[in-house]
Design a protein around this motif. Structure first.
Motif, short mmCIF file in Angstrom:
data_model
loop_
_atom_site.label_atom_id
_atom_site.label_comp_id
_atom_site.label_asym_id
_atom_site.label_seq_id
_atom_site.Cartn_x
_atom_site.Cartn_y
_atom_site.Cartn_z
N CYS A 309 20.53 26.85 51.49
CA CYS A 309 21.27 27.54 50.44
C CYS A 309 20.49 27.40 49.14
CB CYS A 309 22.67 26.95 50.30
SG CYS A 309 23.69 27.74 49.04
N TRP A 323 28.38 21.82 51.17
CA TRP A 323 28.51 22.55 52.43
C TRP A 323 29.87 22.21 53.04
CZ3 TRP A 323 25.44 26.21 54.60
CH2 TRP A 323 24.14 26.35 54.10
N ARG A 325 32.70 23.21 56.40
CA ARG A 325 32.86 23.77 57.76
C ARG A 325 34.29 24.26 57.93
NH1 ARG A 325 34.43 22.09 62.93
NH2 ARG A 325 33.05 22.73 64.65
N VAL A 340 23.61 16.34 54.28
CA VAL A 340 23.02 17.38 53.44
C VAL A 340 21.90 16.75 52.60
CG1 VAL A 340 23.45 19.02 51.57
CG2 VAL A 340 25.18 18.66 53.34
N PHE A 359 21.14 21.87 55.29
CA PHE A 359 22.11 21.28 56.21
C PHE A 359 21.60 21.48 57.64
CE2 PHE A 359 25.88 22.38 58.87
CZ PHE A 359 26.28 21.09 59.10
N TYR A 372 30.21 28.18 58.32
CA TYR A 372 29.70 27.20 57.37
C TYR A 372 29.58 27.87 56.01
CZ TYR A 372 28.72 23.90 61.11
OH TYR A 372 28.86 23.03 62.15
N CYS A 374 28.48 27.56 51.89
CA CYS A 374 27.78 26.90 50.78
C CYS A 374 28.53 27.26 49.50
CB CYS A 374 26.32 27.36 50.72
SG CYS A 374 25.42 26.75 49.27
#
Length: 452
Positions: A309, A323, A325, A340, A359, A372, A374
Motif C-alpha cells: 500500500c 491493514w 481483514r 506489517v 503485509f 484486506y 489499507c
C-alpha cells in the motif's frame, strides 16, 4: 510627488469628514471578558511575574451590570469594536489588559468633551475557531463633572493605578488592528492572501511591517513608511495591495505556496505611540495519494503473497497506515493485522513525503472471500482513505494431493531401504573386521607355541 503633497491635506480632510459622518448612536451591547494583569513580587526575579485574571465586561450604550466585575464602558467613537463580534458569545474569547506606552507621549486627537488621560488598554476579541482576531486600543477618559475625576486628578495619567474588582472605567476606542486569517490551512502551489487591516479614529502617520518566523528562520517580508509613503523593503514572492494600504488594508499575498512558507507571520502597524500586532499562522496540508498494487487476488491454498500500500505526496510527515481483514459483508468488526512492515519515509523535491506499507500472508481456505483493507489517516483528511484488495483462495485438487502424497511415501520408502542397506553393509564390515582380528590373535598364539 508634488501632486501627492498637494492632495494629502485634502485626503486628510475627506477622511475626517467621513469619520464624522460615521458617528452614530451607541447601541446597547455587552461582551464578557477577562481583565488580565501581571503582578510583581519579591519572587518575580526567580519565577517571573504572577498573572491575575478578573472578570470584566465591555459595555456600550445604557446597559448596567449588577455582577461583581470590572466594567469598561465604551463612549461614542468613530470606531466600533463590536463590529467584529456579531456572533454567539460562546464562540468568542475576550481579553482586556493594560497597555504601556513606556513614557512616550504623542498627542492624540480626542473625540468628546471628557477629560483625556494617558492610560491605555487593549481589548482582544477572537473567534475560538480561528476565523478572526481583533485588537482595539482603548483610552481611559473621565467626565469633567464627575466626582471620580476630581478624586483621581492627581493620578489620572498613571498607567499602573489600581483598579478595583467593581470599578467602572470610561474608555474610548482609538485604534483597531484586525485579521480574518489568524490560522490558514493551505495546499501547495496555491496563492494565499494574509489579511491584516487597521482603523484609526483620525488621520495620522503610521508604519507597517511584516515578518516571518519558523524553526529558527527569521526574515523581514515587507515594510512601509507611511509618513514618506515609501516601501522600504519587499521580499521576493510577496505582493502588497499598495492602492489600498492607506485606506486600512495592510494585507499581503504570497504566490505559489511552498513547504518553506509554513510558519508564523507577524503584521505590525505602528501608530505612535501604539504598536498594533497580529500573528497569523500558516499550515501547509497536502493529502496523501493512496494506492494498492492489486484490486483483487486469486491464490491456491498454501501460496505466499505480499501486499503493498503506497501513500505518496503528503505533508506534514505524520501519517498512520493500518491493514485490516474483513470477512464477508456482515457486521463483524475488522481485524487489525500485526505482521506489517514499513519502508522509510522518502522525501520528494517539493517537500512532501512517500511511504509504503507491506503485509505478507500464506493463503489458506479461511482467506477465501476475505477483503484486506489499507486504511490511511492524515491531519489533512476529514476521514481516512481506504483501499481494498479482495482475495479468492482455491483448494489444491484431490488427485494432485494423492500424487503428491504417493510421491512423498515412495520417497520415504526408498530412503528407508537405502538406509537399511547401508546399515547392513556397515554391520557386515564390522563383523568381518572382528573375525579377522580373532584369526590374527589365534595365529599369534600358535606361533609362540611352536617356538617353544
Amino acid at each position: 510627488m508634488h501632486l501627492k503633497i498637494f492632495l494629502r491635506p485634502l485626503w486628510m480632510l475627506a477622511a475626517a469628514i467621513v469619520q464624522a459622518q460615521n458617528r452614530h448612536t451607541v447601541q446597547n451591547r455587552k461582551l464578557e471578558c477577562m481583565f488580565v494583569e501581571e503582578k510583581q513580587s519579591e519572587e518575580t526575579q526567580i519565577f517571573g511575574p504572577t498573572t491575575i485574571k478578573r472578570k470584566a465586561f465591555l459595555l456600550s450604550g445604557d446597559l448596567n451590570i449588577n455582577e461583581k466585575a470590572i466594567i469598561f464602558k465604551l463612549q461614542a467613537s468613530s470606531l466600533d469594536v463590536f463590529q467584529y463580534v456579531d456572533e454567539k458569545p460562546d464562540n468568542l474569547g475576550c481579553e482586556i489588559s493594560r497597555y504601556s506606552t513606556h513614557g512616550i507621549h504623542v498627542p492624540w486627537t480626542h473625540q468628546g468633551k471628557e477629560t483625556i488621560t494617558d492610560v491605555w488598554f487593549t481589548v482582544t476579541v477572537r473567534n475560538l475557531k480561528s476565523s478572526f482576531t481583533a485588537t482595539s486600543f482603548m483610552r481611559k477618559i473621565e467626565a469633567p463633572d464627575s466626582q471620580q475625576a476630581e478624586n483621581n486628578e492627581a493620578k489620572a495619567d498613571e498607567e499602573d493605578s489600581a483598579i478595583g474588582d467593581t470599578d467602572t472605567l470610561l474608555v474610548q476606542v482609538s485604534y483597531v488592528v484586525h485579521t480574518s486569517t489568524p490560522l490558514t490551512k493551505t495546499k501547495l502551489k496555491q496563492d494565499l492572501v494574509l489579511d491584516c487591516g487597521y482603523k484609526i479614529d483620525h488621520s495620522t502617520d503610521f508604519n507597517i511591517d511584516w515578518r516571518y518566523q519558523h524553526k529558527g528562520i527569521k526574515k523581514k517580508l515587507f515594510s512601509y513608511n507611511g509618513r514618506h509613503e515609501q516601501v522600504e523593503h519587499l521580499e521576493k514572492g510577496v505582493e502588497v495591495f499598495m492602492d489600498r494600504i492607506r485606506t486600512g488594508n495592510a494585507s499581503i499575498r504570497i504566490r505559489n505556496i511552498d513547504v518553506q512558507d509554513e510558519g508564523s507571520y507577524t503584521c505590525s502597524v505602528y501608530v505612535p505611540p501604539l504598536f498594533g500586532i497580529q500573528t497569523l499562522e500558516v499550515e501547509v496540508l497536502e493529502s496523501p495519494i493512496v494506492s494498492v498494487d492489486l484490486d483483487s487476488l486469486s491464490l491456491k491454498e498454501g501460496d505466499e503473497q505480499k501486499l503493498a500500500c503506497e501513500s505518496g505526496r503528503f505533508y506534514p510527515l505524520d501519517v498512520t497506515v493500518k491493514w485490516l481483514r474483513q470477512q464477508g459483508e456482515g457486521h463483524m468488526l475488522p481485524v487489525y493485522m500485526t505482521n506489517v512492515v514499513f519502508s522509510p519515509h522518502r522525501r520528494n523535491k517539493d517537500g512532501t513525503y512517500n511511504i509504503t506499507s507491506f503485509f505478507r500472508f500464506i493463503a489458506s481456505l479461511r482467506d477465501n472471500d476475505v477483503t484486506y483493507m489499507c486504511r490511511v489517516e492524515h491531519i489533512s483528511l476529514a476521514k481516512p482513505i481506504k483501499r481494498y484488495i479482495h482475495v479468492k483462495v482455491e483448494a489444491q485438487p484431490q488427485i494432485l494431493l494423492f500424487i503428491l502424497g504417493s510421491i512423498t511415501i515412495l520417497v520415504v520408502c526408498i530412503f528407508l531401504v537405502i538406509l537399511l542397506i547401508q546399515i547392513k553393509k556397515v554391520t557386515s564390515y564390522l563383523f568381518l573386521c572382528s573375525h579377522r582380528k580373532k584369526q590374527e590373535e589365534a595365529l599369534l598364539i600358535i606361533g609362540k607355541e611352536d617356538s617353544v
